[in-house]
Design a protein around this motif. Structure first.
Motif, PDB file in Angstrom:
ATOM      1  N   GLN A  48      -0.653  13.666  -0.705  1.00  0.00           N
ATOM      2  CA  GLN A  48      -1.303  12.778  -0.042  1.00  0.00           C
ATOM      3  C   GLN A  48      -2.272  11.916  -0.947  1.00  0.00           C
ATOM      4  O   GLN A  48      -2.640  13.187  -1.424  1.00  0.00           O
ATOM      5  CB  GLN A  48      -1.869  12.378   1.340  1.00  0.00           C
ATOM      6  N   ARG A  49      -2.577  11.174  -0.956  1.00  0.00           N
ATOM      7  CA  ARG A  49      -3.592  11.227  -1.828  1.00  0.00           C
ATOM      8  C   ARG A  49      -5.192  10.865  -1.182  1.00  0.00           C
ATOM      9  O   ARG A  49      -5.045  10.275   0.032  1.00  0.00           O
ATOM     10  CB  ARG A  49      -3.396   9.152  -2.845  1.00  0.00           C
ATOM     11  N   SER A  50      -6.238  10.584  -2.121  1.00  0.00           N
ATOM     12  CA  SER A  50      -7.104  10.217  -1.136  1.00  0.00           C
ATOM     13  C   SER A  50      -7.733   8.775  -1.461  1.00  0.00           C
ATOM     14  O   SER A  50      -8.650   8.481  -0.623  1.00  0.00           O
ATOM     15  CB  SER A  50      -8.576  11.738  -1.744  1.00  0.00           C
ATOM     16  N   GLU A  51      -7.320   8.095  -2.047  1.00  0.00           N
ATOM     17  CA  GLU A  51      -8.014   6.407  -2.542  1.00  0.00           C
ATOM     18  C   GLU A  51      -6.139   5.759  -2.537  1.00  0.00           C
ATOM     19  O   GLU A  51      -5.107   6.512  -2.258  1.00  0.00           O
ATOM     20  CB  GLU A  51      -8.559   6.716  -3.636  1.00  0.00           C
ATOM     21  N   ILE A  52      -6.693   4.577  -2.209  1.00  0.00           N
ATOM     22  CA  ILE A  52      -5.621   3.240  -1.987  1.00  0.00           C
ATOM     23  C   ILE A  52      -5.537   2.762  -3.728  1.00  0.00           C
ATOM     24  O   ILE A  52      -6.827   2.895  -4.177  1.00  0.00           O
ATOM     25  CB  ILE A  52      -5.910   2.095  -1.274  1.00  0.00           C
ATOM     26  N   VAL A  53      -4.689   3.276  -4.018  1.00  0.00           N
ATOM     27  CA  VAL A  53      -4.593   2.028  -5.232  1.00  0.00           C
ATOM     28  C   VAL A  53      -3.494   1.112  -5.216  1.00  0.00           C
ATOM     29  O   VAL A  53      -3.641   0.666  -4.699  1.00  0.00           O
ATOM     30  CB  VAL A  53      -3.434   3.320  -6.272  1.00  0.00           C
ATOM     31  N   VAL A  54      -3.825   0.804  -6.822  1.00  0.00           N
ATOM     32  CA  VAL A  54      -3.666  -0.548  -7.906  1.00  0.00           C
ATOM     33  C   VAL A  54      -2.232  -1.244  -6.714  1.00  0.00           C
ATOM     34  O   VAL A  54      -1.605  -2.423  -6.388  1.00  0.00           O
ATOM     35  CB  VAL A  54      -3.867  -0.951  -8.579  1.00  0.00           C
ATOM     36  N   ASP A  55      -0.862   0.116  -6.939  1.00  0.00           N
ATOM     37  CA  ASP A  55       0.220  -0.006  -7.316  1.00  0.00           C
ATOM     38  C   ASP A  55       1.037  -0.380  -5.499  1.00  0.00           C
ATOM     39  O   ASP A  55       1.178  -1.565  -5.642  1.00  0.00           O
ATOM     40  CB  ASP A  55       0.872   0.613  -7.365  1.00  0.00           C
ATOM     41  N   GLN A  56       0.026  -0.188  -5.023  1.00  0.00           N
ATOM     42  CA  GLN A  56       0.041  -0.139  -3.149  1.00  0.00           C
ATOM     43  C   GLN A  56      -0.096  -1.493  -2.927  1.00  0.00           C
ATOM     44  O   GLN A  56       0.015  -2.118  -2.851  1.00  0.00           O
ATOM     45  CB  GLN A  56      -0.860   0.360  -2.703  1.00  0.00           C
ATOM     46  N   ILE A  57      -1.267  -2.389  -3.505  1.00  0.00           N
ATOM     47  CA  ILE A  57      -2.151  -3.914  -2.900  1.00  0.00           C
ATOM     48  C   ILE A  57      -0.956  -4.924  -3.768  1.00  0.00           C
ATOM     49  O   ILE A  57      -0.871  -5.403  -3.308  1.00  0.00           O
ATOM     50  CB  ILE A  57      -3.434  -3.864  -3.905  1.00  0.00           C
ATOM     51  N   ARG A  58      -0.376  -4.316  -4.956  1.00  0.00           N
ATOM     52  CA  ARG A  58       0.616  -4.643  -5.815  1.00  0.00           C
ATOM     53  C   ARG A  58       1.994  -5.046  -4.398  1.00  0.00           C
ATOM     54  O   ARG A  58       2.048  -6.470  -4.945  1.00  0.00           O
ATOM     55  CB  ARG A  58       0.926  -4.723  -7.224  1.00  0.00           C
ATOM     56  N   GLU A  59       2.145  -4.669  -4.250  1.00  0.00           N
ATOM     57  CA  GLU A  59       3.561  -4.252  -3.379  1.00  0.00           C
ATOM     58  C   GLU A  59       3.051  -4.784  -2.138  1.00  0.00           C
ATOM     59  O   GLU A  59       3.754  -6.144  -1.490  1.00  0.00           O
ATOM     60  CB  GLU A  59       3.775  -3.189  -2.648  1.00  0.00           C
ATOM     61  N   LEU A  60       2.175  -4.674  -1.395  1.00  0.00           N
ATOM     62  CA  LEU A  60       0.887  -5.618  -0.424  1.00  0.00           C
ATOM     63  C   LEU A  60       1.696  -6.825  -0.952  1.00  0.00           C
ATOM     64  O   LEU A  60       2.327  -7.857   0.539  1.00  0.00           O
ATOM     65  CB  LEU A  60       0.341  -5.208   0.287  1.00  0.00           C
ATOM     66  N   SER A  61       1.158  -7.406  -2.016  1.00  0.00           N
ATOM     67  CA  SER A  61       0.504  -9.683  -2.346  1.00  0.00           C
ATOM     68  C   SER A  61       2.127  -9.785  -2.362  1.00  0.00           C
ATOM     69  O   SER A  61       2.162 -10.175  -1.838  1.00  0.00           O
ATOM     70  CB  SER A  61      -0.178  -9.450  -3.219  1.00  0.00           C
ATOM     71  N   ALA A  62       3.538  -8.744  -2.636  1.00  0.00           N
ATOM     72  CA  ALA A  62       4.713  -9.181  -3.216  1.00  0.00           C
ATOM     73  C   ALA A  62       5.460  -9.381  -1.489  1.00  0.00           C
ATOM     74  O   ALA A  62       6.298 -10.653  -1.720  1.00  0.00           O
ATOM     75  CB  ALA A  62       4.635  -8.198  -3.609  1.00  0.00           C
ATOM     76  N   ARG A  63       4.655  -8.618  -0.808  1.00  0.00           N
ATOM     77  CA  ARG A  63       5.333  -8.157   0.405  1.00  0.00           C
ATOM     78  C   ARG A  63       5.021  -9.570   1.615  1.00  0.00           C
ATOM     79  O   ARG A  63       5.705 -10.389   2.233  1.00  0.00           O
ATOM     80  CB  ARG A  63       5.408  -7.496   1.076  1.00  0.00           C
ATOM     81  N   LEU A  64       3.888 -10.099   1.327  1.00  0.00           N
ATOM     82  CA  LEU A  64       3.079 -11.622   2.278  1.00  0.00           C
ATOM     83  C   LEU A  64       3.570 -12.754   1.263  1.00  0.00           C
ATOM     84  O   LEU A  64       3.324 -13.547   1.548  1.00  0.00           O
ATOM     85  CB  LEU A  64       1.482 -11.241   1.850  1.00  0.00           C
ATOM     86  N   ALA A  65       3.952 -12.677  -0.164  1.00  0.00           N
ATOM     87  CA  ALA A  65       4.585 -13.864  -0.859  1.00  0.00           C
ATOM     88  C   ALA A  65       5.462 -13.950  -0.114  1.00  0.00           C
ATOM     89  O   ALA A  65       5.981 -15.527  -0.298  1.00  0.00           O
ATOM     90  CB  ALA A  65       4.496 -13.924  -2.408  1.00  0.00           C
ATOM     91  N   SER A  76      -2.321   2.597   4.203  1.00  0.00           N
ATOM     92  CA  SER A  76      -3.532   3.639   3.739  1.00  0.00           C
ATOM     93  C   SER A  76      -3.119   4.336   2.920  1.00  0.00           C
ATOM     94  O   SER A  76      -1.912   4.087   1.886  1.00  0.00           O
ATOM     95  CB  SER A  76      -2.547   4.266   5.168  1.00  0.00           C
ATOM     96  N   PHE A  77      -3.533   5.898   3.040  1.00  0.00           N
ATOM     97  CA  PHE A  77      -3.180   6.746   1.949  1.00  0.00           C
ATOM     98  C   PHE A  77      -1.679   6.773   1.827  1.00  0.00           C
ATOM     99  O   PHE A  77      -0.814   7.574   2.776  1.00  0.00           O
ATOM    100  CB  PHE A  77      -4.108   7.866   2.296  1.00  0.00           C
ATOM    101  N   GLY A  78      -1.302   6.928   0.543  1.00  0.00           N
ATOM    102  CA  GLY A  78       0.067   7.161   0.221  1.00  0.00           C
ATOM    103  C   GLY A  78       0.092   8.488  -0.465  1.00  0.00           C
ATOM    104  O   GLY A  78      -0.547   8.973  -0.299  1.00  0.00           O
ATOM    105  N   LEU A  79       1.387   8.509  -0.908  1.00  0.00           N
ATOM    106  CA  LEU A  79       1.865  10.430  -1.727  1.00  0.00           C
ATOM    107  C   LEU A  79       1.950  10.062  -2.635  1.00  0.00           C
ATOM    108  O   LEU A  79       2.353   9.269  -3.303  1.00  0.00           O
ATOM    109  CB  LEU A  79       3.353  10.637  -0.358  1.00  0.00           C
ATOM    110  N   ARG A  80       1.223  10.880  -3.084  1.00  0.00           N
ATOM    111  CA  ARG A  80       1.511  10.728  -4.952  1.00  0.00           C
ATOM    112  C   ARG A  80       2.763  11.282  -5.528  1.00  0.00           C
ATOM    113  O   ARG A  80       3.778  11.550  -4.797  1.00  0.00           O
ATOM    114  CB  ARG A  80       0.672  11.942  -5.838  1.00  0.00           C
ATOM    115  N   LYS A  81       3.527  11.393  -6.913  1.00  0.00           N
ATOM    116  CA  LYS A  81       4.539  11.839  -7.229  1.00  0.00           C
ATOM    117  C   LYS A  81       4.828  13.191  -6.830  1.00  0.00           C
ATOM    118  O   LYS A  81       6.156  13.996  -6.820  1.00  0.00           O
ATOM    119  CB  LYS A  81       4.665  11.359  -8.832  1.00  0.00           C
ATOM    120  N   ASP A  82       3.989  13.587  -6.684  1.00  0.00           N
ATOM    121  CA  ASP A  82       3.552  15.178  -6.493  1.00  0.00           C
ATOM    122  C   ASP A  82       3.925  15.278  -5.082  1.00  0.00           C
ATOM    123  O   ASP A  82       4.062  16.489  -4.692  1.00  0.00           O
ATOM    124  CB  ASP A  82       3.236  16.327  -6.880  1.00  0.00           C
ATOM    125  N   GLY A  83       4.643  14.603  -4.711  1.00  0.00           N
ATOM    126  CA  GLY A  83       4.156  14.408  -2.639  1.00  0.00           C
ATOM    127  C   GLY A  83       3.018  14.720  -1.832  1.00  0.00           C
ATOM    128  O   GLY A  83       2.926  14.667  -0.163  1.00  0.00           O
TER     129      GLY A  83
END
Length: 311
Positions: free
Chosen positions: A89-106, A80-87
């Motif tokens: 909460q983001r208002s969108e789901i970003v590419v780094d989150q999807i890449r981490e998810l894809s690596a997990r599912l592999a 879902s919405f992650g946190l930015r580096k400044d803590g």
């Protein structure tokens, strides 16, 4: 049977596919907020991973069920919405989150069964994130299930939608919705259902949080402005102080009721000076303004422009 009555057909079809071992690798659960998509997804995932499920429903006491209840099942991940580096909460789901998810599912399932990833809200993925998800959708690992939840599926790229099995939750029949609301103990179920435009989930939630009174306030405000009483700036302030998006929903409803009333003798209930065509444009503008509250523009200026048009 568990779940809302209007889930029954979708549930039966999904379980039939499970019995045939023909489940898709990606589901898109979509439809208006309040129809129970998330409860449906939770029930399905629990039953899918349960070692002793019956008719698709989880037993509630096996190891998998206990881990799911504790939020620590190793083969389930929710994005879902992650946190930015400044803590913040983001208002969108970003590419780094999807890449981490894809690596997990592999990686292999820790329990040797299904791996499940829920993306909620999937319609909050930015374009880069959606593009990154395509590869996982096109080349899914064995026994991997992606479940996308979206209140506004039209915001998803067609390339994503076309690669998912779509389960769309529709409004139930009015009689069925009223029966369910009454069984849930909702007072004045007909008025609550009317306020929620036939959505029983929203009706139940709104009935308990003062939404019916808010709906009447909106109609009084619009009637007063149509009669030349009060100031739009005062109305804007009050609306912004309490559930502005919900008030805009009720404002659009009021405009639609005014249009319907024009087919009968006499003035509409709000006595608006706008003709039917102008009311139709205002109805569209109210819905656009509600969407605009999600963006970067100043909410007070958006509301002020809308109410000035009404007056």
């Amino acid at each position: 049977m568990n779940g809302q009555p209007w889930h029954a057909e979708h549930w039966a079809r999904l379980q039939a596919r499970r019995r045939r071992e023909a489940l898709p690798h990606a589901l898109l659960l979509c439809g208006a907020a309040g129809l129970g998509k998330r409860a449906f997804a939770q029930r399905f995932v629990q039953g899918l991973l349960c070692s002793e499920s019956a008719v698709g429903d989880a037993c509630g006491h096996c190891r998998s069920c206990l881990l799911l209840a504790a939020g620590s099942h190793p083969d389930v991940v929710t994005l879902s919405f992650g946190l930015r580096k400044d803590g913040v909460q983001r208002s969108e789901i970003v590419v780094d989150q999807i890449r981490e998810l894809s690596a997990r599912l592999a990686m292999s399932s820790q329990f040797g069964g299904w791996q499940v990833a829920l993306i909620d809200p999937a319609d909050a993925m930015n374009p880069a994130a959606a593009n990154a998800l395509l590869k996982t959708l096109e080349e899914p690992a064995a026994q991997t299930m992606l479940i996308l939840l979206a209140d506004a599926p039209w915001r998803l790229p067609q390339t994503i939608r076309s690669r998912c099995q779509r389960i769309e939750f529709q409004l139930p029949a009015t009689a069925d919705a009223l029966a369910w609301l009454q069984a849930e103990g909702v007072r004045d179920a007909p008025a609550a259902l009317a306020a929620a435009s036939g959505n029983p989930g929203l009706a139940r939630a709104w009935a308990g949080e003062g939404a019916l009174e808010r709906r009447q306030e909106v109609r009084r405000d619009l009637a007063a402005l149509a009669a030349g009483r009060g100031q739009p700036t005062e109305v804007v302030k009050r609306w912004l102080d309490s559930e502005p998006a919900q008030r805009l929903w009720f404002a659009a409803q009021a405009a639609a009721d005014e249009i319907r009333a024009r087919s009968l003798p006499g003035n509409g209930p709000l006595a608006s000076a706008l003709d039917v065509e102008a009311l139709g444009h205002w109805y569209d503008a109210a819905n656009r303004t509600r969407e605009g509250l999600r963006g970067p523009l100043r909410a007070d200026l958006l509301l002020l422009e809308l109410l000035a048009q009404w007056r």
